[in-house]
Design an enzyme around this catalytic site. Structure first.
Site, PDB file in Angstrom:
ATOM      1  N   ARG A 129       7.045   1.919  -0.957  1.00 32.54           N
ATOM      2  CA  ARG A 129       6.962   3.386  -1.098  1.00 32.54           C
ATOM      3  C   ARG A 129       7.820   4.094  -0.033  1.00 32.54           C
ATOM      4  O   ARG A 129       7.405   5.111   0.539  1.00 32.54           O
ATOM      5  CB  ARG A 129       5.522   3.883  -0.965  1.00 32.54           C
ATOM      6  CG  ARG A 129       4.604   3.465  -2.061  1.00 32.54           C
ATOM      7  CD  ARG A 129       5.038   4.100  -3.395  1.00 32.54           C
ATOM      8  NE  ARG A 129       4.029   3.911  -4.401  1.00 32.54           N
ATOM      9  CZ  ARG A 129       3.921   2.817  -5.147  1.00 32.54           C
ATOM     10  NH1 ARG A 129       4.759   1.818  -4.995  1.00 32.54           N
ATOM     11  NH2 ARG A 129       2.978   2.735  -6.067  1.00 32.54           N
TER      12      ARG A 129
ATOM     13  N   GLU B 200       0.793   9.302   0.949  1.00 30.03           N
ATOM     14  CA  GLU B 200       2.010   8.939   0.224  1.00 30.03           C
ATOM     15  C   GLU B 200       2.700  10.203  -0.295  1.00 30.03           C
ATOM     16  O   GLU B 200       3.924  10.265  -0.432  1.00 30.03           O
ATOM     17  CB  GLU B 200       1.627   8.035  -0.961  1.00 30.03           C
ATOM     18  CG  GLU B 200       2.793   7.356  -1.625  1.00 30.03           C
ATOM     19  CD  GLU B 200       2.550   7.019  -3.074  1.00 30.03           C
ATOM     20  OE1 GLU B 200       3.037   7.751  -3.948  1.00 30.03           O
ATOM     21  OE2 GLU B 200       1.891   6.011  -3.327  1.00 30.03           O
TER      22      GLU B 200
ATOM     23  N   SER C  25      -1.300   8.100  -6.691  1.00 33.90           N
ATOM     24  CA  SER C  25      -1.923   7.628  -5.451  1.00 33.90           C
ATOM     25  C   SER C  25      -1.628   8.629  -4.329  1.00 33.90           C
ATOM     26  O   SER C  25      -0.472   8.947  -4.094  1.00 33.90           O
ATOM     27  CB  SER C  25      -1.345   6.277  -5.034  1.00 33.90           C
ATOM     28  OG  SER C  25      -1.553   5.314  -6.024  1.00 33.90           O
TER      29      SER C  25
HETATM   30  N1  EPU Z   1     -10.028  -0.429  -6.094  1.00 34.74           N
HETATM   31  C1  EPU Z   1     -11.349  -0.185  -5.790  1.00 34.74           C
HETATM   32  N2  EPU Z   1     -11.815   1.092  -5.925  1.00 34.74           N
HETATM   33  C2  EPU Z   1     -11.034   2.102  -6.359  1.00 34.74           C
HETATM   34  C3  EPU Z   1      -9.685   1.856  -6.658  1.00 34.74           C
HETATM   35  C4  EPU Z   1      -9.198   0.567  -6.524  1.00 34.74           C
HETATM   36  O1  EPU Z   1     -12.089  -1.076  -5.406  1.00 34.74           O
HETATM   37  O2  EPU Z   1     -11.535   3.234  -6.456  1.00 34.74           O
HETATM   38  C5  EPU Z   1      -9.535  -1.810  -6.016  1.00 34.74           C
HETATM   39  C6  EPU Z   1      -9.312  -2.365  -7.422  1.00 34.74           C
HETATM   40  O3  EPU Z   1     -10.448  -2.939  -7.928  1.00 34.74           O
HETATM   41  C7  EPU Z   1      -8.217  -3.368  -7.229  1.00 34.74           C
HETATM   42  C8  EPU Z   1      -7.446  -2.836  -6.028  1.00 34.74           C
HETATM   43  O4  EPU Z   1      -8.273  -1.848  -5.411  1.00 34.74           O
HETATM   44  O5  EPU Z   1      -8.717  -4.621  -6.927  1.00 34.74           O
HETATM   45  C9  EPU Z   1      -6.107  -2.264  -6.414  1.00 34.74           C
HETATM   46  O6  EPU Z   1      -6.252  -1.242  -7.372  1.00 34.74           O
HETATM   47  P1  EPU Z   1      -5.133  -0.914  -8.465  1.00 34.74           P
HETATM   48  O7  EPU Z   1      -4.725  -2.111  -9.219  1.00 34.74           O
HETATM   49  O8  EPU Z   1      -5.596   0.271  -9.243  1.00 34.74           O
HETATM   50  O9  EPU Z   1      -3.859  -0.539  -7.612  1.00 34.74           O
HETATM   51  P2  EPU Z   1      -3.682   0.324  -6.265  1.00 34.74           P
HETATM   52  O10 EPU Z   1      -3.331  -0.613  -5.174  1.00 34.74           O
HETATM   53  O11 EPU Z   1      -4.846   1.223  -6.083  1.00 34.74           O
HETATM   54  C10 EPU Z   1      -1.102   0.620  -6.555  1.00 34.74           C
HETATM   55  C11 EPU Z   1      -0.106   1.744  -6.542  1.00 34.74           C
HETATM   56  C12 EPU Z   1      -0.119   2.487  -7.871  1.00 34.74           C
HETATM   57  C13 EPU Z   1       0.213   1.502  -8.982  1.00 34.74           C
HETATM   58  C14 EPU Z   1      -0.807   0.363  -8.951  1.00 34.74           C
HETATM   59  C15 EPU Z   1      -0.490  -0.723  -9.952  1.00 34.74           C
HETATM   60  C16 EPU Z   1       0.065   2.407  -4.216  1.00 34.74           C
HETATM   61  C17 EPU Z   1      -0.249   3.456  -3.209  1.00 34.74           C
HETATM   62  N3  EPU Z   1      -0.392   2.648  -5.461  1.00 34.74           N
HETATM   63  O12 EPU Z   1      -2.391   1.195  -6.671  1.00 34.74           O
HETATM   64  O13 EPU Z   1       0.889   3.486  -7.842  1.00 34.74           O
HETATM   65  O14 EPU Z   1       0.202   2.136 -10.247  1.00 34.74           O
HETATM   66  O15 EPU Z   1      -0.809  -0.262  -7.638  1.00 34.74           O
HETATM   67  O16 EPU Z   1       0.600  -1.466  -9.509  1.00 34.74           O
HETATM   68  O17 EPU Z   1       0.701   1.412  -3.899  1.00 34.74           O
HETATM   69  C18 EPU Z   1       1.316   5.776  -7.305  1.00 34.74           C
HETATM   70  O18 EPU Z   1       2.032   5.378  -6.389  1.00 34.74           O
HETATM   71  O19 EPU Z   1       1.152   6.992  -7.536  1.00 34.74           O
HETATM   72  C19 EPU Z   1       0.603   4.803  -8.131  1.00 34.74           C
HETATM   73  C20 EPU Z   1      -0.274   5.174  -9.079  1.00 34.74           C
END
Ligand code: EPU
Length: 338
Positions: A163, A334, A238
């Site tokens: 990012r 972010e 995010s």
């Molecule tokens: N999780 C929780 N509680 C929550 C949200 C997430 O426990 O409320 C846990 C999930 O269960 C999972 C882990 O956190 O095990 C990761 O969650 P998720 O797969 O939704 O991905 P993320 O790390 O929260 C990142 C990116 C997203 C992207 C997704 C999929 C960042 C800051 N965000 O989210 O990007 O779509 O991975 O690759 O790196 C964005 O940048 O705007 C964005 C949406």
């Protein structure tokens, strides 16, 4: 050409009200240069607006906001298996991804349905489901705001990180991205399904050897199932980055919180911010007009549609403080705060 006291409510996906002292929408590089050289704007600050999907306007903008409405897509064959495809900054990201998929050009399918425009995609090296734009990025052309010359930035010069890019670091405020060129595959596509949620979704759809179009469909289904549509409920995806901590700090936290999740990376560990925020009791929590999304705590939403930017900012500060207190980890925003 120049409007005054323009409402920016429809130019930011949070849908917050903020006014720009001056405003212009430009359709070409020449128009952009003209606006930048207007004598009445000589001492003004500029704010460049793409899709408005990664900004939080916390107050009125005391300067000139410029909407980059540069449109157009062109391509040229690179080798037997690659095409170089260039999109101007004002093209909508998802429409561009669909355009590439329609032509069976591979590389961007995992990045389907990300809000925003092509021009802002290199700024934060947008990424999702195991792919980042740096994987297929070839170069971009930028306008140097000091010299008004067009410069060429290849991948190395962009210094992409998680990012992150030069445009968020030492290049901040110095350049406007005019167009971006991607090197995409035309025949032998590299299919990326290792991200857990994609595998599960493809299994659900009973797809064994997915095409790039099917990957896109799976990604769209995943995003639609847990991320709010900014057209329906104001948000900027995010709000925070997933923090990176040392292996040592992780081991200590793991003792105390055995369920902590992590993506290890050598000496470092990336921890999902959504998990940390949820553990602090913020999932779906609302204060005034602002809340976190009930399915994804990393996404802050303008729940009532009446939030102002400062209220959203203060809400995010409360989250940062909670996570710091419970886990000793400092979350980093972010979203660009204006
Ligand atoms: N999780 C929780 N509680 C929550 C949200 C997430 O426990 O409320 C846990 C999930 O269960 C999972 C882990 O956190 O095990 C990761 O969650 P998720 O797969 O939704 O991905 P993320 O790390 O929260 C990142 C990116 C997203 C992207 C997704 C999929 C960042 C800051 N965000 O989210 O990007 O779509 O991975 O690759 O790196 C964005 O940048 O705007 C964005 C949406």
């Amino acid at each position: 050409m120049i409007q005054t006291q323009k409402s920016l409510k429809s130019y930011n996906t949070f849908g917050v009200e903020a006014r720009a002292k001056y405003f212009a929408s430009v359709q070409s590089i020449e128009e952009l240069k003209q606006v930048l050289q207007l004598p009445e704007l000589e001492s003004e600050k500029f704010l460049f607006l793409g899709g408005g999907s990664n900004i939080l306007l916390t107050k009125d903008f005391d300067g000139c906001a410029i909407q980059l409405d540069l449109k157009g897509i062109s391509e040229k064959q690179d080798d037997d298996n690659h095409v170089l495809i260039t999109a101007n900054a004002g093209e909508n990201w998802h429409q561009f991804v669909l355009y590439c998929l329609d032509k069976n050009y591979g590389g961007l399918e995992n990045l389907s349905l990300i809000p925003g425009n092509v021009g802002t995609s290199p700024m934060q090296n947008i990424g999702a489901y195991g792919t980042e734009i740096k994987d297929s990025f070839d170069y971009c052309e930028v306008l140097n705001l000091e010299s008004l010359n067009i410069e060429y930035f290849n991948k190395e010069k962009c210094r992409f990180g998680y990012r992150d890019s030069i445009f968020k670091q030492e290049g901040k405020g110095k350049y406007v991205i005019l167009n971006v060129t991607f090197r995409l595959t035309t025949q032998q596509h590299s299919i990326k399904t290792e991200y857990g949620a994609i595998t599960t979704e493809l299994e659900k759809l009973n797809i064994k050897n997915p095409t790039i179009q099917e990957i896109s469909k799976a990604v769209i289904a995943i995003r639609e199932s847990k991320l709010p549509n900014p057209k329906e409920i104001g948000n900027a995806g995010s709000f925070f980055k997933n923090p990176t901590i040392s292996l040592e700090q992780f081991e200590v936290l793991k003792e105390k919180f055995p369920n902590i999740q992590a993506y290890p990376n050598g000496e470092w560990v990336k921890v999902p911010a959504g998990w940390l925020i949820e553990q602090c009791g913020w999932k779906g929590k609302q204060i005034g007009n602002v809340a976190t999304h009930h399915l994804q705590s990393l996404v802050i939403i303008n729940k009532t549609g009446n939030a102002n930017g400062q209220e959203i900012y203060d809400f995010s500060t409360n989250i940062i403080n909670s996570v710091k207190e419970k886990f000793g980890i400092e979350l980093e925003r972010e979203v660009n705060i204006i």
